[in-house]
Design an enzyme around this catalytic site. Structure first.
Site, PDB file in Angstrom:
ATOM      1  N   ASP A  10       8.977  -2.447   4.088  1.00 24.27           N
ATOM      2  CA  ASP A  10       9.169  -2.357   2.634  1.00 24.27           C
ATOM      3  C   ASP A  10       8.610  -3.558   1.885  1.00 24.27           C
ATOM      4  O   ASP A  10       8.688  -3.607   0.649  1.00 24.27           O
ATOM      5  CB  ASP A  10      10.645  -2.147   2.284  1.00 24.27           C
ATOM      6  CG  ASP A  10      11.556  -3.275   2.742  1.00 24.27           C
ATOM      7  OD1 ASP A  10      11.050  -4.332   3.179  1.00 24.27           O
ATOM      8  OD2 ASP A  10      12.792  -3.090   2.664  1.00 24.27           O
ATOM      9  N   ASP A 121      15.967  -0.620  12.723  1.00 19.85           N
ATOM     10  CA  ASP A 121      14.859  -0.154  11.888  1.00 19.85           C
ATOM     11  C   ASP A 121      13.692  -1.096  12.192  1.00 19.85           C
ATOM     12  O   ASP A 121      13.667  -2.238  11.724  1.00 19.85           O
ATOM     13  CB  ASP A 121      15.275  -0.232  10.414  1.00 19.85           C
ATOM     14  CG  ASP A 121      14.618   0.821   9.536  1.00 19.85           C
ATOM     15  OD1 ASP A 121      13.814   1.619  10.060  1.00 19.85           O
ATOM     16  OD2 ASP A 121      14.903   0.846   8.326  1.00 19.85           O
TER      17      ASP A 121
END
EC number: 3.2.1.4
Length: 213
Positions: A10, A121
């Site tokens: 991100d 993640d």
């Protein structure tokens, strides 16, 4: 313990990059929009308006050999919290998909707000931005779906040069595995990972060392 993986990138400042998150020598390094390290650990995340701190491009995965890789992840460990997992390292042994039997040691650099229990993640450029998109303010954004990211290796060619190796890794060493499961244990952080984050936990020596091939 058994865990499950997803993938993301991100571009945001790692949550373990803030001071006083955990008993560590220093927070995880963040970088400016040009992927240069910044020394101000209080710098606002680029995922907030007016922010300047982003993920560093070297906090991405790489292959040591065909069976062993190193990398980074946002984690959510059952029975623990950010103070317990920030900058901790874990050896993952994949148990499903095309990477079954391969091992990877990751350092936790962030906490996934949307993660379940024993969820890693994995930091993989092009893995999807997820909830927050710092990539658009940083350099104009990445191709691919918000969750899951890109679908083919040649899409990595459009990435900023600094992020290409970690993007290619997904299609090469990781064989484009789609959220494989794994067993994991906490281990001492390899120097190769600490060199990229600057962060080592005060209790790191309590855990078994891993032989890097």
């Amino acid at each position: 313990a058994d865990g499950r993986s997803t993938r993301y990138w991100d571009c945001c400042k790692p949550s373990c990059g803030w001071a006083k998150k955990a008993p560590v020598n220093q927070p995880v390094f963040s970088c400016n929009a040009n992927f240069q390290r910044i020394t101000d650990f209080d710098a606002k995340s680029g995922c907030e308006p007016g922010g300047v701190a982003y993920s560093c491009a070297d906090q991405t995965p790489w292959a040591v050999n065909d069976d062993f890789a190193l990398g980074f992840a946002a984690t959510s460990i059952a029975g623990s919290n950010e103070a317990g997992w920030c900058c901790a390292c874990y050896e993952l042994t994949f148990t499903s998909g095309p990477v079954a039997g391969k091992k990877m040691v990751v350092q936790s650099t962030s906490t996934g707000g949307d993660l379940g229990s024993n969820h890693f993640d994995l930091n993989i450029p092009g893995g999807g931005v997820g909830i927050f998109d710092g990539c658009t303010p940083q350099f104009g954004g990445l191709p691919g779906q918000r969750y899951g990211g890109i679908s083919s290796r040649n899409e990595c060619d459009r990435f900023p040069d600094a992020l290409k190796p970690g993007c290619y890794w997904r299609f090469d060493w990781f064989k484009n595995a789609d959220n494989p499961s794994f067993s994991f244990r906490q281990v001492q952080c390899p120097a190769e990972l600490v060199a990229r984050t600057g962060c080592r936990r005060n209790d790191d020596g309590n855990f078994p060392a891993v032989q890097i091939p």
